[in-house]
Design an enzyme around this catalytic site. Structure first.
Site, short mmCIF file in Angstrom:
data_model
loop_
_atom_site.label_atom_id
_atom_site.label_comp_id
_atom_site.label_asym_id
_atom_site.label_seq_id
_atom_site.Cartn_x
_atom_site.Cartn_y
_atom_site.Cartn_z
N TRP A 142 0.81 -1.22 0.00
CA TRP A 142 0.00 0.00 0.00
C TRP A 142 0.84 1.27 0.00
O TRP A 142 0.30 2.36 -0.11
CB TRP A 142 -0.92 0.00 1.23
N ASN A 143 2.15 1.16 0.17
CA ASN A 143 2.93 2.39 0.38
C ASN A 143 3.20 3.15 -0.92
O ASN A 143 3.30 4.37 -0.91
CB ASN A 143 4.22 2.09 1.13
N LYS A 166 -2.29 -7.56 -8.33
CA LYS A 166 -3.16 -7.50 -7.15
C LYS A 166 -2.59 -6.44 -6.21
O LYS A 166 -1.65 -6.68 -5.46
CB LYS A 166 -3.23 -8.84 -6.40
N PRO A 167 -3.18 -5.24 -6.27
CA PRO A 167 -2.69 -4.21 -5.35
C PRO A 167 -3.17 -4.51 -3.95
O PRO A 167 -4.06 -5.34 -3.76
CB PRO A 167 -3.33 -2.93 -5.90
N GLY A 216 6.31 -6.56 -0.11
CA GLY A 216 5.56 -6.44 1.14
C GLY A 216 6.40 -6.88 2.32
O GLY A 216 7.63 -6.78 2.29
N SER A 217 5.74 -7.41 3.33
CA SER A 217 6.45 -7.77 4.56
C SER A 217 7.19 -9.11 4.40
O SER A 217 6.80 -9.95 3.58
CB SER A 217 5.45 -7.88 5.72
N GLU A 238 10.52 -8.60 -2.78
CA GLU A 238 11.17 -7.47 -2.11
C GLU A 238 10.45 -7.26 -0.79
O GLU A 238 9.27 -6.94 -0.75
CB GLU A 238 11.11 -6.19 -2.96
N LEU A 239 11.19 -7.47 0.31
CA LEU A 239 10.54 -7.58 1.62
C LEU A 239 10.96 -6.44 2.55
O LEU A 239 11.39 -5.40 2.10
CB LEU A 239 10.85 -8.96 2.20
N CYS A 272 10.27 1.28 1.53
CA CYS A 272 11.06 0.10 1.87
C CYS A 272 12.51 0.48 2.17
O CYS A 272 13.15 -0.12 3.03
CB CYS A 272 10.97 -0.95 0.78
N GLU A 370 11.40 -3.41 11.72
CA GLU A 370 10.97 -2.40 10.75
C GLU A 370 9.84 -1.56 11.37
O GLU A 370 8.80 -2.10 11.75
CB GLU A 370 10.48 -3.06 9.46
P1 NDP Z 1 1.84 -7.58 3.39
O1 NDP Z 1 3.15 -8.14 3.06
O2 NDP Z 1 1.00 -8.32 4.34
O3 NDP Z 1 0.97 -7.31 2.08
C1 NDP Z 1 1.52 -7.10 0.79
C2 NDP Z 1 0.57 -7.64 -0.25
O4 NDP Z 1 0.42 -9.05 -0.10
C3 NDP Z 1 -0.83 -7.05 -0.16
O5 NDP Z 1 -1.36 -6.90 -1.45
C4 NDP Z 1 -1.57 -8.14 0.59
O6 NDP Z 1 -2.95 -8.11 0.41
C5 NDP Z 1 -0.97 -9.38 -0.01
N1 NDP Z 1 -1.11 -10.58 0.79
C6 NDP Z 1 -1.39 -10.71 2.11
N2 NDP Z 1 -1.42 -12.02 2.47
C7 NDP Z 1 -1.15 -12.73 1.36
C8 NDP Z 1 -1.03 -14.12 1.07
N3 NDP Z 1 -1.17 -15.04 2.03
N4 NDP Z 1 -0.75 -14.50 -0.20
C9 NDP Z 1 -0.58 -13.57 -1.16
N5 NDP Z 1 -0.69 -12.25 -0.96
C10 NDP Z 1 -0.95 -11.82 0.28
O7 NDP Z 1 2.16 -6.15 3.88
P2 NDP Z 1 1.28 -5.11 4.63
O8 NDP Z 1 0.80 -4.23 3.58
O9 NDP Z 1 0.26 -5.73 5.50
O10 NDP Z 1 2.37 -4.43 5.55
C11 NDP Z 1 2.93 -5.12 6.66
C12 NDP Z 1 4.36 -4.71 6.87
O11 NDP Z 1 5.13 -4.94 5.69
C13 NDP Z 1 4.53 -3.25 7.14
O12 NDP Z 1 4.36 -3.03 8.49
C14 NDP Z 1 5.92 -2.98 6.67
O13 NDP Z 1 6.81 -3.23 7.72
C15 NDP Z 1 6.15 -4.00 5.58
N6 NDP Z 1 6.05 -3.45 4.23
C16 NDP Z 1 7.17 -3.43 3.45
C17 NDP Z 1 7.11 -2.89 2.19
C18 NDP Z 1 8.29 -2.82 1.29
O14 NDP Z 1 8.23 -2.09 0.30
N7 NDP Z 1 9.36 -3.54 1.56
C19 NDP Z 1 5.87 -2.32 1.66
C20 NDP Z 1 4.76 -2.42 2.56
C21 NDP Z 1 4.86 -2.98 3.78
P3 NDP Z 1 -3.87 -7.16 1.32
O15 NDP Z 1 -3.03 -6.07 1.89
O16 NDP Z 1 -4.85 -6.63 0.37
O17 NDP Z 1 -4.43 -8.04 2.38
#
Ligand code: NDP
Length: 507
Positions: A142-143, A166-167, A216-217, A238-239, A272, A370
């Protein structure tokens, strides 16, 4: 916040800076059918070739620039970020990216002729080809809804793939708008589609596609990789990150302080590769801390109202606010000094005040986990060795920065840091040089975006060997004979044993 209502039929998208609901969007309930549409459309897209695809991607860039205000307004509304974070970071990245991948795809993915030193294969034509994987699933956070979801789709499409994005369920509107723009630019149906929903939609996508690009995370990244293992689907991840900044005693303290404030607070710290922790050599620690505290205290925050209206925007994702609060509270309880901010901002919207924490150490989550918010924790270190040891004392390894006037020393320190990217006297802007690979070490990820590897990951390499002039029967074909085996065996020993250039220890 975005809430899933009535058995997941719609998502209400909220503006985090105001609390208003912007729009309701329907959840995608048949991801497999969407991927099937993508698969049906892909081969014609691949057949268009680099030039045909580049023409459409360049038209998409034109559309983006012509609709800049609408795109920026959409990003700002669904993330609550400052206009500058949307216009100068996201929009500019998108415009660069469409043109870059359109121009560079033929260079990075063109057929590569190779030569072999193996006498058994001499005379053959040898080629490495990069063929698209088919359908790429991009799962985004979402960022940065444009950079991290749409941005990954662009090289995937330039390579000849169809993409389903899938955003995050919190920020689906930007991807939907770009889908409209791509259609207007002439992209064939099915090549870019947006799947709306939460984690279950992400899982269905992983099950159906040929390759997954996830941002994502670390926790969710692990689940994505586990899920993809069921179908042996390749992933690029990319985590999370906890990027360290090291400030040496000879640094330009004013520049270092300005950079620390900007790269920790830009996009509300929800980047990130934000600076998440700072190590400052003792002789300049007090000066550095005073400077950053004074600068952070002056930052303006609130609902964005056009260019120049605020510096630090909202916390986009509701649970993130609790994480930021917890890290700051734990640091405070363990003896950190809070020199600016330190709490949730009062009033409408979801904001955390720009915060400076001094006298922190690695017993505090603010320095080890983080935070992903507008916080700047600063720790005093005795020397560069201690700073490097602490910088590497982390499960993460996304990016890092070193500030010093001695750039040769800065470069030497960079080579001792465990991170996928290191900047000397800068931070984060390596991300804008699309020629440079960007990816995390350790638990910060797998694979890279950008550079040659950042588009080749969307392909399968195919080795091609062509034999044009050949005898009816090769010497090694059946039937085996003792005489030929002896001859070839002697040839192998001579070839590899006598020629030092082939790695032998022969005289
Ligand atoms: P997530 O990693 O949980 O979500 C990222 C994406 O993955 C979203 O589209 C989410 O869907 C989707 N997702 C969730 N569960 C699954 C699954 N089991 N299988 C496939 N896709 C899935 O990150 P969050 O947005 O919840 O953020 C959590 C933490 O991640 C933050 O606190 C931050 O520390 C870190 N983060 C790191 C980023 C980076 O750029 N490195 C970017 C954003 C967050 P949905 O959200 O719609 O449920």
């Amino acid at each position: 916040m975005a809430t899933v209502e009535q058995a997941q039929t719609t998502i209400a998208v909220e503006n985090p800076a105001t609390g208003e609901i912007i729009r309701e969007v329907p959840v995608t309930n048949d991801v497999a059918a969407m991927v099937a549409r993508a698969r049906a459309a892909q081969s014609a897209w691949e057949a268009l070739g680099f030039e045909g695809r580049a023409r459409i991607l360049k038209r998409a860039r034109q559309w983006l620039l012509e609709h800049a205000d609408e795109v920026v307004a959409t990003i700002v509304a669904e993330t609550g970020k400052a206009e500058e974070d949307a216009r100068l970071v996201e929009l500019a990245y998108g415009a660069n990216s469409f043109g870059f991948w359109a121009a560079k795809a033929p260079k990075y993915l063109g057929d590569e002729k190779v030569h072999t030193g193996n006498p058994f294969v001499l005379g053959r034509k040898l080629v490495v080809r990069y063929r698209p994987v088919g359908v790429v699933g991009v799962i985004g956070p979402w960022n940065y809804p444009l950079v991290n979801s749409v941005g990954d789709a662009i090289p995937a499409m330039a390579a000849g793939n169809a993409v389903v994005v899938k955003p995050s369920e919190v920020t689906p509107l930007t991807s939907l708008l770009i889908e409209e723009g791509l259609r207007a630019a002439g992209l064939p149906d099915g090549i870019y589609q947006t799947a709306i929903g939460a984690g279950d939609v992400g899982e269905a996508l992983i099950d159906a596609v040929d390759m997954v690009m996830f941002t994502g995370s670390t926790r969710t990244g692990r689940r994505v990789m586990e899920r993809a293992a069921r179908t042996l689907t390749p992933v690029s991840l990319e985590l999370g990150g906890k990027d360290p900044m090291i400030v040496l005693a000879d640094a330009d303290v004013e520049r270092a302080a300005n950079a620390a404030v900007y790269y920790s607070m830009q996009n509300g710290g929800q980047t990130c590769i934000s600076i998440e922790r700072v190590y400052v050599e003792a002789p300049i620690y007090d000066e550095f801390v005073d400077k950053v505290a004074a600068k952070v205290a002056k930052l303006r925050q609130g609902p964005p109202a056009g260019p120049g209206s605020i510096d630090v925007g909202a916390i986009t994702f509701p649970p993130q606010l609790e994480i930021v609060q917890r890290h700051v509270q734990q640091a405070r309880d363990a003896g950190a000094r809070v020199l600016a901010g330190g709490k949730q901002r009062e009033g409408a919207g979801r904001f955390f005040e720009p915060t400076v924490l001094a006298d922190v150490d690695h017993s505090m989550t603010a320095m080890t986990e983080e935070t992903f918010g507008p916080t700047l924790p600063v720790m005093k270190v005795a020397d560069a060795d201690e700073a490097i040891r602490l910088a590497n004392d982390s499960p993460y390894g996304l990016a890092a920065s070193v500030f010093t006037k001695d750039v040769a020393r800065g470069e030497a320190i960079a080579s001792r840091i465990q991170a996928g990217a290191v900047c000397v006297n800068d931070a984060a802007i390596n991300y804008l040089a699309l020629e440079l690979p960007m990816g995390g070490w350790k638990e910060s990820g797998l694979g890279v975006r950008h550079g040659a590897a950042g588009i080749r990951k969307y392909t399968r390499s195919q080795a091609l060997l062509v034999t044009r002039f050949a005898p009816k029967r090769e010497i090694h074909f059946f039937p085996y004979s003792a005489r030929v085996t002896k001859l070839l065996d002697r040839g192998v020993k001579l070839w590899y044993g006598r020629n030092p250039r082939r790695g032998s220890s022969a005289p």
